[in-house]
Design a protein around this motif. Structure first.
Motif, mmCIF file in Angstrom:
data_model
loop_
_atom_site.group_PDB
_atom_site.id
_atom_site.type_symbol
_atom_site.label_atom_id
_atom_site.label_comp_id
_atom_site.label_asym_id
_atom_site.label_seq_id
_atom_site.Cartn_x
_atom_site.Cartn_y
_atom_site.Cartn_z
ATOM 1 N N GLY A 36 0.778 -1.233 0.000
ATOM 2 C CA GLY A 36 0.000 0.000 0.000
ATOM 3 C C GLY A 36 0.807 1.279 0.000
ATOM 4 O O GLY A 36 0.434 2.256 -0.669
ATOM 5 N N ILE A 37 1.923 1.320 0.732
ATOM 6 C CA ILE A 37 2.699 2.567 0.829
ATOM 7 C C ILE A 37 3.229 3.022 -0.532
ATOM 8 O O ILE A 37 3.058 4.198 -0.904
ATOM 9 C CB ILE A 37 3.849 2.415 1.858
ATOM 10 N N PRO A 38 3.857 2.135 -1.346
ATOM 11 C CA PRO A 38 4.280 2.579 -2.689
ATOM 12 C C PRO A 38 3.091 3.007 -3.554
ATOM 13 O O PRO A 38 3.207 3.939 -4.355
ATOM 14 C CB PRO A 38 4.963 1.330 -3.275
ATOM 15 N N SER A 39 1.939 2.320 -3.378
ATOM 16 C CA SER A 39 0.738 2.687 -4.135
ATOM 17 C C SER A 39 0.293 4.092 -3.801
ATOM 18 O O SER A 39 -0.015 4.897 -4.692
ATOM 19 C CB SER A 39 -0.406 1.708 -3.832
ATOM 20 N N ILE A 40 0.249 4.394 -2.514
ATOM 21 C CA ILE A 40 -0.214 5.705 -2.059
ATOM 22 C C ILE A 40 0.685 6.822 -2.593
ATOM 23 O O ILE A 40 0.208 7.861 -3.054
ATOM 24 C CB ILE A 40 -0.275 5.737 -0.517
ATOM 25 N N ILE A 41 2.000 6.587 -2.549
ATOM 26 C CA ILE A 41 2.947 7.587 -3.061
ATOM 27 C C ILE A 41 2.715 7.816 -4.558
ATOM 28 O O ILE A 41 2.670 8.957 -5.039
ATOM 29 C CB ILE A 41 4.398 7.142 -2.798
ATOM 30 N N ALA A 55 6.213 -4.461 -3.918
ATOM 31 C CA ALA A 55 6.291 -3.005 -3.781
ATOM 32 C C ALA A 55 6.270 -2.338 -5.159
ATOM 33 O O ALA A 55 5.621 -1.312 -5.359
ATOM 34 C CB ALA A 55 7.556 -2.622 -3.025
ATOM 35 N N GLY A 56 6.973 -2.953 -6.123
ATOM 36 C CA GLY A 56 6.964 -2.433 -7.487
ATOM 37 C C GLY A 56 5.590 -2.521 -8.113
ATOM 38 O O GLY A 56 5.131 -1.588 -8.794
#
Length: 266
Positions: free
Chosen positions: A76-81, A150-151
């Motif tokens: 979720g964190i990479p998505s949000i960014i 993450a990618g």
């Protein structure tokens, strides 16, 4: 047409509750073709509707212990960014008139709809093809898989920010195939990720346009009723058996959008 739009809104929630994905694939066409909403605005409305509906669906999976919160953060964190960067900087760069060929003008709205239609077609093949996801029952993860997840999260974030798609059809295969998460947990985790992505995407860009809150909330409430129905049906019906049929429907819709927006706009 609005009455059909509200009926279709139930299916948005049912899809999310039953198979953990497909909500945004229905939301954009419903908003554009049944409610007559501008395609750019529809991407914003879709984020809110899918986000709120996914929150409602997440609650039942959280209560059952079918959510991997650590994985939700990794993905979720990479998505949000990516969502924030896409909606704040990339989307405003797309011109109102992308290009013109003869009598055909590719506007920003048509461009977004065509991207979304291609996304629908890709999603449909993932739904139609046979999968052995249900056979995986042992949770397992390693460093390479986490980096890949993450990618993938970043890629989902760009799509979510660009066309208002929650990305559940990409998230679930990634969780199951890369991180070896059981299917039921993958659905619950996907709903948490989709709800975070969609709502953050919506609130990060809501000042860019005027929001019809009465319409947005009414559709969202109906979609939530749908997701409650879908969550109940998931106990009775194997969602994986319905995915191929839903995939064919999505494929037809994607082709329809491409034909309508290209050949009937000339």
């Amino acid at each position: 047409m609005e009455i059909f739009g509200y009926i279709a809104s139930v299916l948005i929630g049912v899809s999310l509750g039953l198979v953990g994905s497909g909500g945004s694939i229905l939301t954009i066409p419903v908003l554009v073709y049944l409610f007559g909403i501008d395609a750019f605005i529809a991407t914003e409305y879709s984020l809110f509707i899918v986000g709120i509906s996914s929150v409602a669906g997440s609650v039942s999976y959280l209560k059952k212990g079918l959510v991997d919160l650590k994985t939700a953060l990794v993905f979720g964190i990479p998505s949000i960014i990516s969502i924030f960067l896409t909606r704040s900087y990339l989307l405003p760069l797309i011109p109102i008139e992308v290009f013109r060929i003869g009598n055909f003008i590719l506007t920003k709205d048509i461009f977004l709809l065509l991207i979304f239609a291609v996304l629908m077609i890709i999603a449909s093949f993932k739904m139609i093809q046979k999968s052995s996801l249900s056979t995986i029952e042992v949770a397992h993860s390693h460093k390479n898989s986490i980096f890949k997840a993450a990618g993938e999260g970043s890629a989902v974030g760009i799509l979510t920010g660009l066309v208002g798609a929650g990305g559940g059809f990409m998230i679930i295969p990634t969780l199951v195939n890369l991180l070896k998460i059981p299917m039921k947990v993958a659905i619950g985790t996907s709903l948490v990720i989709v709800s975070l992505n969609s709502l953050i995407g919506f609130f990060s860009a809501m000042n860019h346009s005027e929001i019809d809150w009465s319409l947005l909330i009414s559709i969202s409430v109906i979609a939530i009723i749908g997701i409650i129905i879908g969550s109940y049906l998931s106990k009775k019906i194997d969602g994986k058996k319905l995915k191929p049929a839903f995939g064919w429907f999505v494929l037809i819709m994607g082709i329809y959008i491409i034909i309508k927006e290209i050949f009937f706009k000339i």
